[in-house]
Scaffold this active site. Structure first.
Site, PDB file in Angstrom:
ATOM      1  N   GLU A   1       0.832  -1.224  -0.109  1.00 26.44           N
ATOM      2  CA  GLU A   1       0.253   0.061  -0.024  1.00 26.44           C
ATOM      3  C   GLU A   1       0.909   1.197  -0.028  1.00 26.44           C
ATOM      4  O   GLU A   1       0.383   2.510  -0.283  1.00 26.44           O
ATOM      5  CB  GLU A   1      -0.882  -0.034   1.129  1.00 26.44           C
ATOM      6  CG  GLU A   1      -1.752   1.134   1.334  1.00 26.44           C
ATOM      7  CD  GLU A   1      -3.062   0.769   2.289  1.00 26.44           C
ATOM      8  OE1 GLU A   1      -3.154  -0.538   2.354  1.00 26.44           O
ATOM      9  OE2 GLU A   1      -3.353   1.661   3.025  1.00 26.44           O
TER      10      GLU A   1
ATOM     11  N   PRO B   1      -9.770   3.102   3.105  1.00 23.13           N
ATOM     12  CA  PRO B   1      -9.710   1.795   3.705  1.00 23.13           C
ATOM     13  C   PRO B   1      -9.852   0.635   2.550  1.00 23.13           C
ATOM     14  O   PRO B   1     -10.284   0.782   1.606  1.00 23.13           O
ATOM     15  CB  PRO B   1     -10.751   1.606   4.755  1.00 23.13           C
ATOM     16  CG  PRO B   1     -11.108   2.909   5.179  1.00 23.13           C
ATOM     17  CD  PRO B   1     -10.746   3.813   3.978  1.00 23.13           C
ATOM     18  N   ARG B   2      -8.889  -0.464   2.879  1.00 22.37           N
ATOM     19  CA  ARG B   2      -8.800  -1.411   1.736  1.00 22.37           C
ATOM     20  C   ARG B   2      -9.942  -2.029   1.414  1.00 22.37           C
ATOM     21  O   ARG B   2     -10.069  -2.451   0.141  1.00 22.37           O
ATOM     22  CB  ARG B   2      -7.814  -2.567   2.399  1.00 22.37           C
ATOM     23  CG  ARG B   2      -6.546  -2.139   2.776  1.00 22.37           C
ATOM     24  CD  ARG B   2      -5.481  -3.117   3.192  1.00 22.37           C
ATOM     25  NE  ARG B   2      -4.397  -2.772   3.554  1.00 22.37           N
ATOM     26  CZ  ARG B   2      -3.272  -3.046   4.084  1.00 22.37           C
ATOM     27  NH1 ARG B   2      -3.531  -4.347   4.726  1.00 22.37           N
ATOM     28  NH2 ARG B   2      -2.225  -2.757   4.338  1.00 22.37           N
ATOM     29  N   ASP B   3     -11.076  -2.298   2.216  1.00 21.38           N
ATOM     30  CA  ASP B   3     -12.239  -2.913   1.562  1.00 21.38           C
ATOM     31  C   ASP B   3     -12.765  -2.065   0.597  1.00 21.38           C
ATOM     32  O   ASP B   3     -13.221  -2.648  -0.564  1.00 21.38           O
ATOM     33  CB  ASP B   3     -13.192  -3.285   2.860  1.00 21.38           C
ATOM     34  CG  ASP B   3     -13.504  -1.792   3.635  1.00 21.38           C
ATOM     35  OD1 ASP B   3     -12.549  -1.068   3.678  1.00 21.38           O
ATOM     36  OD2 ASP B   3     -14.552  -1.956   4.101  1.00 21.38           O
TER      37      ASP B   3
ATOM     38  N   ALA C   1     -10.498  -2.104  -2.675  1.00 20.31           N
ATOM     39  CA  ALA C   1     -10.622  -3.644  -3.456  1.00 20.31           C
ATOM     40  C   ALA C   1     -12.159  -3.770  -4.196  1.00 20.31           C
ATOM     41  O   ALA C   1     -12.197  -4.319  -5.336  1.00 20.31           O
ATOM     42  CB  ALA C   1     -10.533  -4.761  -2.189  1.00 20.31           C
TER      43      ALA C   1
END
Ligand SMILES: Cc1cc2nc3c(=O)[nH]c(=O)nc-3n(C[C@H](O)[C@H](O)[C@H](O)COP(=O)(O)OP(=O)(O)OC[C@H]3O[C@@H](n4cnc5c(N)ncnc54)[C@H](O)[C@@H]3O)c2cc1C
Ligand code: SF4
Ligand code: SF4
Ligand code: FES
EC number: 1.3.5.1
Lengths: 630, 253
Positions: free
Chosen positions: A265, A320-322, A325
């Protein structure tokens, strides 16, 4: 055949960041401590961590403090986190990082000679202590060298370096042993020669990491077969939050043999941007309502943020990653993906080549060596990869104790701290904070014991029979069962889920479980990976069943759990945890709902009403209003 | 794109073994470790090999490929021609446990013989102040992933079992240099490097540097400077003392 036996006060299973920090603590508190791990000492998964360890030291931006870090962590986890863990983590992470420095770690520096900190998704200020993009290596090596330093001290004091802390490497634990309700030991085998081994110990700290090897596309290594999760279940402990799995937005997609390997990241933290096949920075279209006021709405503002964070909002690539993605997933599904089925991640047009090589040396190396791509000259292709499990053993926040006396857990194998989604950098700091606490918790538990529990001989024989069974069978090759499980989980309980597919997955897992009863391993007991995989299958299947069952029950979308049949986030579901349990033979995983205790008054008032309103129920909001009025 | 490659892999345990021939599928973009894994999955389920990260970060998959020490996960099949026979053997300097897996405990033993980081007693955690430029030298050495290929290739111990007790190998001589160059380390390491850990055995052939997958300049940046310091020290202890004081004062300011 003889079984080798050892007696310890504390046995730590796992030699990653959490296990080593726990073992160091137990030894520092005078306990005879064993560290058991599947690979060589210093090779645990932690070594692969790249970006950094989050700790609100305020070295780069002095406005940072534990309260800001706490808020970011809760937001990242969509308020499902165990708030006591999030609190302890935010408060103690700086001390744990500074302590590493006193043990010889050399982090990158700020101009005034302090530990430098970098930006990462979901963190309001630059917060990640790092060493280029090899922070995990620095962390594990420092802890490894601290263990060695303690051994040198023991050699001086007792004439034996291994008197108080000993590493049993390439040794796999397959069962925990009990005396009544309490932990009495652990059973395993040496990978090197297949000989069996029993540890007699009143306290076990699980620090076995994650479960990613149940998925095809993953950033995780072979070690991540969910052993600790399964050992805990089989010993009667409970797992929470198993439906929440983090798919990291940026894994390599090409060539096929490296599919899933992580692209840190930090690439985005240091300025890299995501584009689709039309050249568009698509993340601007995916800022969810709960984050609308915190992220830039134009490219210009996002770009200015890198140099002036006070007056601009951060670019949406750092959501944030969610969120990231899911956005990549949607772009690819809509036909705007890159040639090999990902999207483009470009840092080449953003930073000078020399700067890229300096800040992201291992990414530069990895792409050059494995994909023939020069990231200083062209974009990378990236897509989501199974990366981290938020779920794990339910523990007491302060001591790491599970609800089986004598059992403790820390690190990725424990659950709660990260809620429904972990922020980057919050794992390395989690390992240190809760590794130390679990080591101290285990030491205190041992101090309080009137008598040492004793494992029964029947339990040892049962564990032995179970471990040797695959060698006596000439059944199916375990690799086939493993591959099918990986495909099933990837396709049916992946990043986007629905009731029908998850139900299908559960049926498939059930059938694979039957097949796993029959898998056999040819060859001897000496370093036999086929045999090892037969034994790992039990754990992967058990954990997969937990993931799928919980995923089916949670009828909402939150963090690492997205249901396209229930796309919204539900305030009622936020208060509920799903708790998995199993019978000692591993048949029949049951899942129950449990209500989370409400956040402590001084913590909930760290948030604005407007923000809380997005997450909590009317009833909780009324309590908050009453509280603020007081 | 896929083709059948010829592999010769060393197989055996307990001090005995031989090269065995295999024909195995290779696909685009694959590395040697992928092919070893394919052998496990399709032909020899009990073939032993170490690996973890598959990305050159953990240093587990060290082996000798066509006689050269390499990481299996970072050696692309495209570097060989399709009709070439690829020979894979375990590291030669360490005893074989089975197939490609060797007993590397020598290295852990040596690691324990090097005195640990020794900071001054009066600096508390959180008080460390170091400039980037002062930490960079040691940081280079801390990139080491402990693949042990440098120790494997060094001729001092490669075929000389008798030197093993007296020689830490490039990996751990470099560890001494790393600590010696750490701005806060106060231990005196020069004499012991020479007298206990065998720095004098090294005749700077640079074979270790050549195989290092992290491209650490082991010889130029760690071993030669250590040798120079040992020499300085022998002739003029004051030079050494001066260096040490100078180093500490810049790091504090
Ligand atoms: C590529 C990558 C990059 C990452 N980058 C970051 C980052 O920048 N920042 C961050 O905060 N997090 C990062 N993470 C996440 C983080 O690295 C992990 O969550 C963390 O290292 C897990 O540490 P651990 O101590 O819990 O377990 P691990 O380090 O995985 O250690 C597990 C240990 O348990 C042992 N073990 C397992 N099962 C058994 C058994 N049955 N018997 C005996 N021993 C056993 C293993 O051998 C190993 O020693 C990254 C993860 C990956 C994959
Ligand atoms: S340079 Fe020295 S340590 Fe390195 S291989 Fe040659 S002799 Fe060995
Ligand atoms: S110095 Fe290089 S070759 Fe030697 S062990 Fe470290 S990484 Fe491997
Ligand atoms: S598998 Fe980690 S370096 Fe090759």
């Amino acid at each position: 055949m003889e079984i080798e036996r050892h007696e310890y006060d504390v046995v730590v299973i796992g030699a990653g960041g959490a296990g080593l920090r726990a073992a160091i603590e137990a030894r520092q508190q005078g306990k005879r401590t064993a560290i058991v791990c599947k690979s060589l000492f210093g090779k645990a998964h932690t070594v692969m961590a790249e970006g950094g360890a989050a700790a609100a030291m305020g070295n780069v931006n002095s406005a940072d403090n534990w309260m800001v870090h706490f808020r970011d962590t809760m937001r990242g986890g969509k308020f499902l986190n165990n708030w006591r863990m999030a609190e302890l983590h935010a408060k103690e992470a700086p001390d744990r990082v500074w302590e590493l420095e006193a043990w010889g770690a050399l982090f990158d520096r700020t101009k005034d000679g302090k530990i430098s900190q970098r930006n990462f998704g979901g963190h309001e200020y630059p917060r990640l202590a790092h060493v280029g993009d090899r922070t995990g290596l620095e962390l594990i090596r420092t802890l490894q060298q601290r263990v060695v330093a303690l051994q040198q001290e023991d050699e001086r004091l007792h004439g034996d370096p291994e008197a108080y802390i000993k590493v049993f490497q390439e040794c796999t634990i397959t069962r925990l042993l009990k005396d009544g309700d309490a932990i009495a030991g652990a059973f395993g085998y040496w990978r090197e020669n297949g000989k069996l081994i029993v540890f007699d110990t009143p306290a076990v700290v699980l620090a076995t990491g994650g479960i990613g090897k149940s998925y095809v596309v993953t950033s995780n290594s072979w070690e991540y077969t969910g052993d600790g999760h399964a050992l805990a279940l089989l010993a009667g402990a409970k797992l929470i939050n198993m439906e929440f799995i983090q798919f990291h937005p940026t894994g390599m997609v090409w060539p096929p043999s490296v599919r899933g390997i992580l692209v840190t990241e930090s690439v985005r933290g240091d300025g890299g941007v995501l584009r689709n096949s039309e050249g568009k920075r698509f993340m601007f279209d995916y800022i969810p309502d709960v984050f609308k006021d915190k992220y830039a709405t134009t490219e210009e503002e996002g770009d200015r943020w890198y140099t002036d964070q006070a007056n601009n909002r951060r670019p949406p690539e750092l959501l944030p990653r969610d969120e990231v993605a899911r956005a990549i997933n949607s772009e690819v599904k809509a036909g705007r993906g890159s040639p090999q089925g990902g999207v483009f991640l470009d840092v080449s047009s953003r930073l000078p080549a020399a700067e890229i090589i300096k800040r992201l040396p291992s990414m530069h190396h990895q792409f050059k060596e494995l994909a023939d791509v020069d990231i200083t000259a062209e974009p990378m292709q990236v897509g989501p990869t199974c990366h981290y499990i938020m779920g794990g053993v339910e523990v007491d926040a302060d001591t790491g104790a599970a609800d089986v006396p004598g059992l403790f857990a820390a690190g990725e194998v424990s659950g709660g701290m990260h809620g429904s989604n972990r922020l980057g950098g919050n794992s390395l700091s989690d390992l240190l904070v809760f590794g130390r606490r679990a080591g101290a918790g285990a030491a205190a538990y041992v101090n309080g014991l009137a008598a040492r529990p004793q494992a029964t001989e029947e339990a040892v024989s049962a564990a032995k029979a179970e471990a040797l069974a695959p060698l006596e069978r000439t059944g199916e090759n375990p690799y086939q069962v493993h591959q099918e499980l990986q495909r099933t989980m990837n396709e049916l309980v992946g990043i986007i889920r629905n009731a029908q597919e998850v139900t299908e997955a559960l049926e498939a897992v059930g059938k694979l479980r039957e097949r796993a009863q029959g898998v056999g391993a040819a060859g001897s007991r000496i370093y036999n990976p086929g045999w090892h995989l037969c034994l790992d299958l039990r754990n992967m299947l058990l954990v997969s069943e937990c993931v799928a069952k919980a995923a089916l029950i949670r009828e909402e979308s939150r963090g690492g759990h997205t249901r396209d049949d229930f796309p919204g986030m539900s305030a009622d579901w936020r208060r509920k945890l799903l708790v998995c349990a199993a019978s000692p033979d591993g048949s029949g995983v049951s899942v129950e709902e449990k209500v989370q205790p409400p956040m402590r008054d001084d913590l909930i008032t760290l948030f604005d009403r407007a923000e809380l309103k997005k997450y909590i129920t009317e009833e909780e909001l009324a309590d908050f209003d009453a509280l603020v009025k007081e | 794109m896929s083709y059948k490659a010829k592999f010769r892999v060393w197989r055996g345990e307990g001090g005995e073994g031989k090269l065995e021939d295999f024909t195995v599928e290779v696909n685009e973009g694959e590395v040697v470790l992928d092919i070893i894994h394919r052998l496990q999955a399709t032909q020899t389920p009990d073939l032993a090999v170490r690996w973890n990260c598959k990305a050159g970060k953990c240093g587990s998959c060290s082996m000798e490929i066509n006689g050269k020490p390499r990481l299996g996960c970072m050696t692309r099949m495209s570097t060989f021609s399709e009709d070439e026979t690829i020979t894979v053997t375990p590291m030669r300097t360490f005893p074989v446990i089975k197939d490609l897996v060797t007993d590397v405990s020598f290295n852990y033993q040596k690691a324990r013989e090097i005195p640990s980081f020794t900071p001054p007693a009066d600096v508390q955690p959180g008080e460390y102040r170091m400039q980037q430029i002062d930490v960079e030298r040691s940081q280079e050495f801390r990139k080491c992933i402990e693949c042990f290929m440098c120790n494997n290739v060094c001729h001092v111990i490669r075929d000389h079992e008798e030197n093993k007790p007296n020689f830490a190998g490039p990996r751990f001589l470099m560890r001494i240099a790393e600590l010696d160059m750490h701005p806060y380390d106060v231990a005196d390491r020069k004499d012991s490097a020479q007298e206990e850990h065998g720095l004098g055995y090294c005749n700077i052939t640079k074979c270790c540097t050549e195989v290092c997958p992290e491209h650490i300049k082991i010889t130029d940046n760690a071993l030669i400077p250590m040798k120079e310091r040992v020499v300085d020290r022998k002739y003029d202890p004051l030079v050494w003392l001066g260096n040490k004081i100078f180093k500490r004062s810049t790091s504090k300011s």
